[in-house]
Scaffold this motif. Structure first.
Motif, PDB file in Angstrom:
ATOM      1  N   MET A  99      -7.502  10.302 -59.589  1.00 45.07           N
ATOM      2  CA  MET A  99      -6.127  10.737 -59.794  1.00 45.07           C
ATOM      3  C   MET A  99      -5.388  10.764 -58.448  1.00 45.07           C
ATOM      4  N   GLY A 100      -6.114  11.192 -57.417  1.00 44.83           N
ATOM      5  CA  GLY A 100      -5.515  11.206 -56.090  1.00 44.83           C
ATOM      6  C   GLY A 100      -5.116   9.808 -55.645  1.00 44.83           C
ATOM      7  N   ALA A 101      -5.965   8.831 -55.973  1.00 49.33           N
ATOM      8  CA  ALA A 101      -5.660   7.461 -55.577  1.00 49.33           C
ATOM      9  C   ALA A 101      -4.352   7.006 -56.236  1.00 49.33           C
ATOM     10  N   VAL A 102      -4.198   7.324 -57.512  1.00 49.57           N
ATOM     11  CA  VAL A 102      -2.958   6.948 -58.212  1.00 49.57           C
ATOM     12  C   VAL A 102      -1.755   7.645 -57.568  1.00 49.57           C
ATOM     13  N   SER A 103      -1.904   8.944 -57.290  1.00 46.52           N
ATOM     14  CA  SER A 103      -0.799   9.677 -56.653  1.00 46.52           C
ATOM     15  C   SER A 103      -0.428   9.034 -55.315  1.00 46.52           C
ATOM     16  N   ASN A 384      11.955   9.951 -61.027  1.00 43.69           N
ATOM     17  CA  ASN A 384      10.754  10.129 -61.851  1.00 43.69           C
ATOM     18  C   ASN A 384       9.479  10.088 -61.015  1.00 43.69           C
ATOM     19  N   LEU A 385       9.423   9.160 -60.063  1.00 39.06           N
ATOM     20  CA  LEU A 385       8.228   9.072 -59.216  1.00 39.06           C
ATOM     21  C   LEU A 385       8.061  10.344 -58.404  1.00 39.06           C
ATOM     22  N   ASP A 386       9.178  10.802 -57.860  1.00 34.78           N
ATOM     23  CA  ASP A 386       9.157  12.012 -57.049  1.00 34.78           C
ATOM     24  C   ASP A 386       8.718  13.209 -57.910  1.00 34.78           C
ATOM     25  N   PHE A 387       9.300  13.315 -59.097  1.00 32.97           N
ATOM     26  CA  PHE A 387       8.984  14.442 -59.973  1.00 32.97           C
ATOM     27  C   PHE A 387       7.525  14.376 -60.429  1.00 32.97           C
ATOM     28  N   LEU A 388       7.124  13.197 -60.886  1.00 29.05           N
ATOM     29  CA  LEU A 388       5.762  13.039 -61.416  1.00 29.05           C
ATOM     30  C   LEU A 388       4.714  13.360 -60.350  1.00 29.05           C
ATOM     31  N   THR A 389       4.925  12.876 -59.135  1.00 26.81           N
ATOM     32  CA  THR A 389       3.910  13.091 -58.106  1.00 26.81           C
ATOM     33  C   THR A 389       3.963  14.522 -57.569  1.00 26.81           C
ATOM     34  N   ILE A 392       3.936  17.294 -60.659  1.00 23.95           N
ATOM     35  CA  ILE A 392       2.857  17.292 -61.655  1.00 23.95           C
ATOM     36  C   ILE A 392       1.511  16.874 -61.043  1.00 23.95           C
ATOM     37  N   LEU A 393       1.443  15.648 -60.516  1.00 27.37           N
ATOM     38  CA  LEU A 393       0.121  15.158 -60.090  1.00 27.37           C
ATOM     39  C   LEU A 393      -0.489  15.951 -58.937  1.00 27.37           C
ATOM     40  N   LEU A 394       0.316  16.251 -57.906  1.00 31.88           N
ATOM     41  CA  LEU A 394      -0.267  16.978 -56.765  1.00 31.88           C
ATOM     42  C   LEU A 394      -0.698  18.394 -57.158  1.00 31.88           C
ATOM     43  N   PRO A 395       0.158  19.161 -57.860  1.00 31.14           N
ATOM     44  CA  PRO A 395      -0.326  20.482 -58.286  1.00 31.14           C
ATOM     45  C   PRO A 395      -1.550  20.388 -59.187  1.00 31.14           C
ATOM     46  N   LEU A 396      -1.560  19.386 -60.077  1.00 30.86           N
ATOM     47  CA  LEU A 396      -2.718  19.232 -60.963  1.00 30.86           C
ATOM     48  C   LEU A 396      -3.968  18.915 -60.142  1.00 30.86           C
TER      49      LEU A 396
END
Ligand code: PFF
Length: 450
Positions: A99-103, A384-389, A392-396
């Motif tokens: 997941m980190g790689a995708v982020s 969207n990229l900014d919001f998603l990463t 969502i992704l970094l906190p997750l």
């Protein structure tokens, strides 16, 4: 886990790790994003929530992430695989690395575009484009840049080439040396600018804006943004700090080192706010101007100060370098993985990965011009990229790291690696990682998504 060796090399000292990690942490997040999201979210109350997130969640998760990296001594993907095996954990936890790689891919794709703006501004500044500037003319110059996809693509390309060039050369060569010169310089220039801002009439208003904590202004949305930014600014939740931790000498204390990095990162963000907002208020600009804030306030300040062209050029040069030292840490985890697992040379790995990220960046470029009206969930591609990463992704990622270290790993293995001198501090950290960080992040994430 038995002592591992990194095939990529080690930082030559604890200080070099601090500089590299600070280089990763301090970047566009501090100088560009922090001021503008603070402006958008009403100032002081937001700053307070952000500081709380750094202390209660960011620092504990950073300690956890560095610890994982130093135990595994490989790219985050392989470190997580190795730890899952060693700790007899469910395979699921290996997903933290992926997941980190995708982020990392997604963040670097837009990060490079914004860093490209700072490259463009180095030349605009040096060429005197802002001589005698007004609030209106700086707005026009910024608008013209964003409206020109070819120019944005050119700067994005140059920035990606620089990033890949450095990652391709590896951990020790170049990176360590350049960072140790650039970071102090950046700080020095910020202090000079702070001196200038303090002399403007808007300084008092700016100080109040940043530090008067009006709790009625805190909203669910601003808490999501503050938490997300705490992760973004400390480079957490995607493996960048795990990768850097893998190159950290065994003798260094994780806790003290992380505290230093977090302190420097926060200090620089606050100083950037104290530089930018006085200019905003002195010139009647809009605090909630969004992503263009830095690029419209500072040229105005430089155009009014003695030797402004020189300082301005230097400033944007340093912004670009700060961005570069962060971008490297976004690329390193995946490149290290490709070297370890795909048998690629560093140069080949960095090149291929760089090409994919470069291509992704085109989406961000177009969202400022040709596709500005193309919206998903009411947001442009960049938003969207900014919001998603960040939100969502970094906190997750951080949540999973906290649970893995706090609940899944054997207690003794963690204690042996973190090794804090004070048992009290160790217990505080353990409590924060086990309970506070997971619960707080989960609540914020669920609220944010609903
Ligand atoms: N921390 C960087 C900044 O504040 O600009 C951005 C960043 C770098 C985020 C590395 C995430 C990361 F892994």
């Amino acid at each position: 886990m038995a002592e591992q060796k990194s095939i990529h090399g080690l930082w030559r000292s604890r200080w070099l790790f601090i500089l590299a990690a600070t280089g990763s942490a301090v970047g566009l997040g501090n100088i560009w994003k922090f001021p503008y999201i603070t402006g958008e979210n009403g100032g002081g109350a937001f700053v307070l929530v952000y500081l709380a997130c750094i202390c209660v969640i960011g620092i504990p998760v950073m300690i956890a992430e560095v610890t994982l990296g130093r135990l595994g001594r490989q790219s985050p993907i392989n470190t997580m695989h190795a730890l899952v095996k060693d700790q007899n954990a469910a395979k699921f936890w290996g997903g933290i690395g992926w997941m980190g790689a995708v982020s990392g891919f997604l963040i670097l794709s837009f990060y490079s575009v914004i860093a490209g703006w700072s490259l463009a501004y180095i030349f605009r500044m040096a060429g005197g484009a802002f001589d005698g500037a007004t609030a209106q003319s700086v707005g026009t110059i910024f608008g013209d840049l964003l409206g020109n996809p070819e120019a944005l693509l050119g700067w994005h390309t140059i920035f990606m080439v620089l990033t890949i060039g450095i990652v391709a050369r590896g951990v020790n060569k170049g990176l360590e040396r350049s960072i140790s010169i650039l970071m102090p310089l950046l700080f020095l220039i910020l202090v000079v600018l702070l001196g200038y801002s303090m002399s403007t009439e808007g300084f008092g208003a700016a100080f109040n804006f940043l530090f008067s904590f009006d709790f009625s202004k805190i909203t669910a949305e601003s808490i999501v943004v503050a938490l997300g930014h705490a992760f973004f600014t400390l480079s957490l939740g995607m493996g960048a700090i795990m990768a850097y931790g893998a190159y950290m000498p065994k003798s260094a204390s994780v806790g003290k080192t992380v505290l230093t990095v977090a302190f420097l990162d926060t200090l620089i963000a606050l100083v950037a706010g104290l530089v930018i907002f006085p200019i905003v208020f002195s010139n009647g600009l809009e605090a909630g101007a969004g992503p263009g804030l830095l690029f419209q306030t500072l040229p105005l300040a430089f155009s009014q100060m003695p030797a402004g062209t020189v300082f301005g050029t230097l400033f944007f040069l340093l912004v670009a370098f700060a961005a570069l030292s962060s971008a490297i840490s976004l690329g390193e985890p995946v490149v290290a993985w490709a070297v370890e697992s795909k048998g690629m040379s560093r140069v080949a790995a960095a090149t291929w990965i760089g090409i994919v990220i470069w291509l992704l960046g085109v989406g961000t470029i177009l969202s400022f011009n040709l596709w500005a009206d193309f919206k998903i969930f009411g947001r442009t591609i960049f938003d969207n990229l900014d919001f998603l990463t960040a939100n969502i992704l970094l906190p997750l990622g951080g949540l999973l790291i906290a649970i893995f270290v706090g609940w899944v790993m054997h207690k003794q293995d963690v204690a042996d690696e973190v090794k804090m001198e004070s048992p009290f501090m160790y217990n505080v950290w353990r409590f924060l990682v086990k309970f506070v960080a997971p619960v707080a992040v989960a609540i914020v994430l669920i609220n944010g998504l609903i």
